[in-house]
Write an enzyme that holds these catalytic residues in place. Structure first.
Site, PDB file in Angstrom:
ATOM      1  N   LYS A 114       0.862  -1.160   0.026  1.00 18.31           N
ATOM      2  CA  LYS A 114      -0.054   0.078   0.029  1.00 18.31           C
ATOM      3  C   LYS A 114       0.765   1.219  -0.275  1.00 18.31           C
ATOM      4  CE  LYS A 114      -4.041  -2.063   2.177  1.00 18.31           C
ATOM      5  NZ  LYS A 114      -5.051  -1.994   3.229  1.00 18.31           N
ATOM      6  N   LYS A 197      -5.724  -8.349  -7.269  1.00 19.83           N
ATOM      7  CA  LYS A 197      -7.163  -8.547  -6.545  1.00 19.83           C
ATOM      8  C   LYS A 197      -8.296  -7.697  -6.843  1.00 19.83           C
ATOM      9  CE  LYS A 197      -8.253  -8.601  -1.465  1.00 19.83           C
ATOM     10  NZ  LYS A 197      -7.897  -8.198  -0.296  1.00 19.83           N
ATOM     11  N   LYS A 200     -11.806  -1.863  -4.623  1.00 17.69           N
ATOM     12  CA  LYS A 200     -12.671  -0.799  -4.570  1.00 17.69           C
ATOM     13  C   LYS A 200     -11.703   0.404  -5.226  1.00 17.69           C
ATOM     14  CE  LYS A 200     -14.593  -1.666   0.018  1.00 17.69           C
ATOM     15  NZ  LYS A 200     -14.632  -1.419   1.153  1.00 17.69           N
TER      16      LYS A 200
END
Length: 332
Positions: A114, A197, A200
């Site tokens: 991230k 994956k 959102k």
């Protein structure tokens, strides 16, 4: 006593990956549970690591509660609550941050993914995220934590933190929680890229399926989902290098409670247009009723508040009992 705890960040509309990878596991576990305490948290404190709008966070917390209920989490069988309604989460996180070695956190792969190249500018909260998650789990002495494959490392850290606390302060105080990863679709991939994956944050809305998508949108997204030109093989092993094909098979298997190889066998030799047609029908049967229920609950915030208050009361009572013992153990 078996105690189950898990949660999802309220960062917007839930997609199929969240449902199959997490919430469906919880619902299936409820149906099979006996003599079990079930706590399902809306982890809004974790959502602060990517906070853009506080009003959105409040709305999304209600939306998550509505989604939990619509997916089948009955307040008669479990407790649903907001993480922020139980102050002991952050209190215990600070205690754990004082005994958790930096080296453990440096090994967390999700933080590295991230943070990416912006590692010098990301917030402390993102780095310390696993410590707060350990507190979420251990605050209630949870024995089992249903999670997706990508969260397994965080549950393992919670086990390490529990062991560290037990060795330093109170022998055998914390249980070592077990990650529960079940089903054929614990990691749902993007409809546009079978190696990534479902997320959102993906720029393409066609990469994911939302639980609130209408019938036409669901059909359109599946029809446009990336596949290859080969027919469906007799087993998943024979499609090892076909990630998009495997993803669609996994989704259909999870929604129909079948093994992926059984789906392969049923569609062996057929093109993906045939499987997609079957998948659209199953999605319509499964998701459209959920979407309607989510809308219904979102029009009754009074009821959602009642459910959340009931859950928070139970969670605070349990947390209070454990924090009294934890504080005594550490000397505060």
């Amino acid at each position: 006593m078996k105690r189950v705890l898990s949660g999802v960040r309220p960062t917007g509309i839930i997609h199929l990956g969240n449902y199959l990878g997490a919430i469906k596991q919880w619902v299936d576990g409820l149906e099979a549970s006996k003599n079990q305490d079930n706590l399902f948290c809306i982890v809004d404190l974790h959502a602060l690591t990517t906070l853009e709008d506080s009003e959105n966070l409040r709305h999304n917390s209600y939306l998550m509660a509505a989604t939990y209920l619509a997916c089948g989490l009955s307040p008669e069988k479990c407790f649903i609550f907001r993480q922020s309604d139980v102050p002991a989460h952050t209190e215990l996180a600070w205690i754990f941050s004082c005994i958790t070695p930096m080296g453990w956190l440096n090994r967390m792969t999700q933080f590295k993914e991230k943070a990416g190249k912006n590692i010098e500018s990301v917030c402390l909260g993102l780095y310390a995220y696993p410590v707060l998650m350990a507190a979420d789990i251990l605050l209630y002495k949870a024995t089992h934590v249903p999670v997706g494959e990508d969260q397994k490392q965080h549950v393992e850290l919670a086990r390490d933190v529990a062991g560290m606390f037990n060795r330093r302060f109170a022998k055998d105080f914390f249980h070592l929680p077990e990650p529960v990863i079940t089903g054929p679709a614990t990691r749902i991939m993007s409809l546009r890229d079978g190696t990534s994956k479902m997320s959102k944050s993906d720029v393409s809305d066609y990469s994911r399926i939302h639980l609130t998508d209408d019938a036409d949108t669901l059909a359109r997204k599946i029809k446009k989902a990336k596949t290859d030109t080969d027919v469906i093989a007799a087993s998943m092993a024979l499609m090892e290098n076909r990630p998009e094909a495997r993803n669609l098979v996994n989704i259909l298997a999870a929604l129909t409670h079948k093994k992926p190889d059984a789906v392969c066998k049923a569609f062996e030799g057929k093109t993906f247009s045939v499987l997609k047609k079957a998948l659209i029908e199953v999605l319509h049967e499964t998701l459209l009723p959920m979407g309607e229920k989510i809308k219904h609950y979102m029009h009754d915030l009074f009821y959602l508040d009642h459910v959340l208050e009931k859950g928070a009361a139970h969670a605070n009572d349990l947390a209070g009992q454990h924090m009294t013992q934890i504080k005594k153990s550490v000397g505060i």
